[in-house]
Design a protein around this motif. Structure first.
Motif, PDB file in Angstrom:
ATOM      1  N   PRO A  26      -8.105  -1.199 -10.457  1.00 33.54           N
ATOM      2  CA  PRO A  26      -7.667  -0.593  -8.999  1.00 33.54           C
ATOM      3  C   PRO A  26      -8.761  -0.809  -7.184  1.00 33.54           C
ATOM      4  CG  PRO A  26      -9.816   0.435 -10.265  1.00 33.54           C
ATOM      5  CD  PRO A  26      -9.159  -0.993 -10.544  1.00 33.54           C
ATOM      6  N   LEU A  27      -9.815  -1.760  -7.706  1.00 37.93           N
ATOM      7  CA  LEU A  27     -10.874  -2.316  -6.163  1.00 37.93           C
ATOM      8  C   LEU A  27     -10.117  -3.286  -5.449  1.00 37.93           C
ATOM      9  CD1 LEU A  27     -13.941  -1.549  -7.558  1.00 37.93           C
ATOM     10  CD2 LEU A  27     -12.573  -0.150  -6.233  1.00 37.93           C
ATOM     11  N   GLU A  28      -9.074  -3.845  -7.309  1.00 32.14           N
ATOM     12  CA  GLU A  28      -9.291  -5.329  -6.564  1.00 32.14           C
ATOM     13  C   GLU A  28      -7.291  -5.254  -5.851  1.00 32.14           C
ATOM     14  OE1 GLU A  28     -11.403  -6.619 -10.193  1.00 32.14           O
ATOM     15  OE2 GLU A  28     -10.248  -4.633  -9.266  1.00 32.14           O
ATOM     16  N   THR A  29      -6.447  -4.194  -5.902  1.00 41.36           N
ATOM     17  CA  THR A  29      -5.092  -4.079  -5.724  1.00 41.36           C
ATOM     18  C   THR A  29      -5.405  -3.124  -4.059  1.00 41.36           C
ATOM     19  OG1 THR A  29      -4.845  -3.203  -7.798  1.00 41.36           O
ATOM     20  CG2 THR A  29      -4.056  -2.014  -6.132  1.00 41.36           C
ATOM     21  N   GLN A  30      -6.537  -2.422  -4.279  1.00 39.93           N
ATOM     22  CA  GLN A  30      -7.240  -1.753  -2.874  1.00 39.93           C
ATOM     23  C   GLN A  30      -7.267  -3.031  -1.715  1.00 39.93           C
ATOM     24  OE1 GLN A  30      -7.118   1.967  -0.954  1.00 39.93           O
ATOM     25  NE2 GLN A  30      -5.172   0.816  -2.302  1.00 39.93           N
ATOM     26  N   ASN A  31      -7.844  -3.721  -2.537  1.00 47.16           N
ATOM     27  CA  ASN A  31      -8.081  -5.505  -1.168  1.00 47.16           C
ATOM     28  C   ASN A  31      -7.316  -5.606  -1.177  1.00 47.16           C
ATOM     29  OD1 ASN A  31     -10.942  -4.952  -1.264  1.00 47.16           O
ATOM     30  ND2 ASN A  31     -11.762  -5.946  -3.458  1.00 47.16           N
ATOM     31  N   ASP A 301      -0.736   1.065  -5.115  1.00 50.09           N
ATOM     32  CA  ASP A 301      -0.620  -0.176  -4.812  1.00 50.09           C
ATOM     33  C   ASP A 301       1.071   0.733  -3.933  1.00 50.09           C
ATOM     34  OD1 ASP A 301       1.272   1.269  -6.624  1.00 50.09           O
ATOM     35  OD2 ASP A 301       1.763  -0.593  -7.814  1.00 50.09           O
ATOM     36  N   TYR A 302       0.375   2.125  -3.127  1.00 53.18           N
ATOM     37  CA  TYR A 302       2.021   2.450  -2.214  1.00 53.18           C
ATOM     38  C   TYR A 302       1.688   1.702  -1.174  1.00 53.18           C
ATOM     39  CZ  TYR A 302       3.595   5.141  -5.761  1.00 53.18           C
ATOM     40  OH  TYR A 302       4.111   5.649  -7.296  1.00 53.18           O
ATOM     41  N   GLY A 303       1.375   0.428  -0.225  1.00 53.75           N
ATOM     42  CA  GLY A 303       1.090  -0.210   0.588  1.00 53.75           C
ATOM     43  C   GLY A 303       0.217   1.114   2.107  1.00 53.75           C
ATOM     44  N   ILE A 304      -1.368   1.548   0.839  1.00 51.87           N
ATOM     45  CA  ILE A 304      -2.494   2.481   1.677  1.00 51.87           C
ATOM     46  C   ILE A 304      -3.576   2.275   1.160  1.00 51.87           C
ATOM     47  CG2 ILE A 304      -2.959   4.704   1.913  1.00 51.87           C
ATOM     48  CD1 ILE A 304       0.088   6.541   1.437  1.00 51.87           C
ATOM     49  N   PHE A 305      -4.325   1.883   2.036  1.00 52.06           N
ATOM     50  CA  PHE A 305      -5.847   1.937   1.372  1.00 52.06           C
ATOM     51  C   PHE A 305      -6.711   2.651   1.751  1.00 52.06           C
ATOM     52  CE2 PHE A 305     -10.100   0.311   3.232  1.00 52.06           C
ATOM     53  CZ  PHE A 305     -10.026  -0.423   1.835  1.00 52.06           C
TER      54      PHE A 305
END
Length: 505
Positions: A26-31, A301-305
């Motif tokens: 999850p954190l890698e995805t958000q970064n 993973d929807y383009g939202i941080f």
């Protein structure tokens, strides 16, 4: 149809591996999302102002870009609506999603980019189906039609001649769906995007009642109104007499709990399934991914941080946000989002509590302000205070205190309403006029309330309990909260407070 159903189920299940991947990392995805957003927007006006080219880490980002709400970003949104582009996001903005307004605006207009449409809203809809068929392998979801109850689109109010359209996010999505999806849904796009709700419900009922409807997607409020009308037209006791293959209701926008009993009456089957989504004008955030749980999976993973503000710090003018890596289970957080439509560290006004961090699952806990949103009307305290002030002025009344809460559907034939308890120093000269002015003012300043009140389709006129008894003092004393900074909750989405007050009358 069995072959089609099996094939489509297989297609949608292929996405499960990608969902498992962001659950695992999850954190890698958000970064990666944040890096991509900054890189894509570094040459926009906003990106140049805050020197996106020099941002190398989340720490740089959070220290350089300010936390913002709608009023902060409204001037930039309006410039885009007037024809300026590359301000917040590099690709052309052709749609604005309309939602209920703030203190100074009847409606909010939120930009929707092509990337947000495809990589967030469409992807969320596909993932909803993917998770559903993965949880229920026996589903016949693709053997019939999907009934979609959406909103409407209109011209850009700031530049009617421009290509930009505004409307409910459901309407923006529906208008742009690919052809194969349009073929699988009902009613026709022409009816689905109608703006006048009385005619829309009537035409929708006539068109869909003879289809083989297998699933329904929509807000519970309008779904109830439509189902009730179809049952009247068909002269049946419940909707399964019309649609025997109906198996699931995908719902969102308002809490479903108060509607559960009513839907059990309308759809009396233990096999009927209900699946919640968290989709808003600003983005698609969560999906109920487990069959027997009310928790929502945060879609990463929807383009939202995502960032979060602990609610215990909310009233601190210098409150700081934290990234996903620092959230804790059970704490109440306000959500900040940075998106692929040009929202940067934007407060959406919702609060959530995480129930798990492996993976990140949560429940919606409310709003950052007191509100009523039982039927999609999103009445905030500022709306209520302005309406009650006008009503008091019109009837020469003096108000001491008030609270309001929803009256939920009692049965399959009833409508919702708002109930108020208002304590007066001097009562209105005309109680009926007081109710009328309060109701009309809310309709003037809140477009979502107005839509629900239109011809009593979903909401009846307010029910007001007038009193000169010092009931709120009694209530505060009984709660041990008399004096100091303790206040009566003006609005509540549950009936907990108002029932306690009514018992003291």
């Amino acid at each position: 149809m069995e072959v089609v159903n099996s094939f489509m189920t297989w297609v949608f299940k292929n996405r499960i591996g990608q969902i498992d991947n962001f659950k695992k990392y999850p954190l890698e995805t958000q970064n990666l999302i944040l890096e991509d957003l900054i890189e894509l927007a570094k040459r926009t006006e906003f990106g140049k102002k805050f020197k996106f080219s020099d941002i190398k880490s989340y720490k740089d980002f959070s220290s350089r870009v300010p936390i913002q709400d709608y009023e902060d970003m409204k001037p930039l949104f309006e410039r885009i609506m007037k024809g300026n582009q590359n301000i917040l996001w590099p690709s052309e903005i052709l749609w604005f999603s309309k939602s209920s307004g703030t203190t100074s605006s009847r409606s909010k207009f939120i930009p929707v980019s092509q990337e947000a449409l495809e990589d967030c809203h469409f992807k969320g809809g596909k993932d909803m189906i993917s998770l559903y068929v993965n949880n229920y392998p026996d589903s016949k979801l693709f053997s019939g039609k999907s009934l979609s109850i959406g909103g409407s689109l209109s011209q850009n109010p700031l530049d009617p001649k421009s290509e930009i359209q505004v409307g409910d996010i459901s309407a923006v999505i529906m208008q742009n769906l690919p052809l194969w999806v349009q073929f699988a849904r009902t009613p026709s796009l022409e009816i689905a995007l109608m703006g006048e709700w009385e005619s829309k419900i009537e035409k929708m009922a006539h068109e869909v009642m003879d289809e083989n409807v297998v699933s329904i997607s929509g807000v519970p409020t309008w779904t109830v109104v439509l189902l009730q009308r179809i049952m009247e037209l068909k002269k049946v006791k419940h909707i399964l007499e019309v649609w025997p293959n109906l198996e699931v209701f995908f719902h969102g926008a308002v809490a479903f709990g108060p509607y559960q009993k009513l839907f059990s009456e309308l759809i009396p089957s233990s096999k009927m399934r209900y699946m919640e989504t968290y989709n808003a004008s600003e983005g698609f955030f969560g999906i109920q991914d487990q069959a027997n749980s009310e928790e929502l999976l945060l879609m990463l993973d929807y383009g939202i941080f995502y960032e979060f503000i602990p609610m215990e710090d909310w009233n601190n003018p210098n409150h700081q946000a934290i990234p996903l890596s620092e959230v804790e289970v059970g704490k109440n957080y306000a959500i900040l989002i940075t998106t692929n439509a040009g929202l940067w560290r934007y407060k959406i006004g919702d609060t959530i509590k995480f129930t798990s961090i492996e993976p990140y699952r949560f429940k919606i806990s409310g709003r950052t302000k007191h509100f009523i949103n039982a039927f999609g009307e999103e009445v905030i305290v500022e709306n209520a205070e302005k309406a009650i002030q006008r009503a008091a002025e019109a009837t020469h009344a003096t108000i001491l205190n008030f609270t309001a809460a929803p009256v939920y559907f009692g049965d399959s034939k009833s409508k919702g309403a708002h109930e108020w308890v208002i304590e007066f120093k001097s009562l209105p000269s005309d109680k009926d006029l007081f109710i009328s002015v309060l109701d009309q003012t809310l309709r003037e300043i809140n477009s979502d309330y107005d839509a629900k009140r239109y011809k009593d389709l979903a909401l009846s006129a307010p029910k007001i309990n007038f009193t000169t008894v010092p009931v709120f003092e009694k209530w505060l004393r009984a709660k041990g909260k008399l004096g100091g900074q303790n206040k009566v909750p003006r609005l509540s989405n549950s009936r907990e407070y108002i029932e306690e007050v009514l018992n003291l009358l």
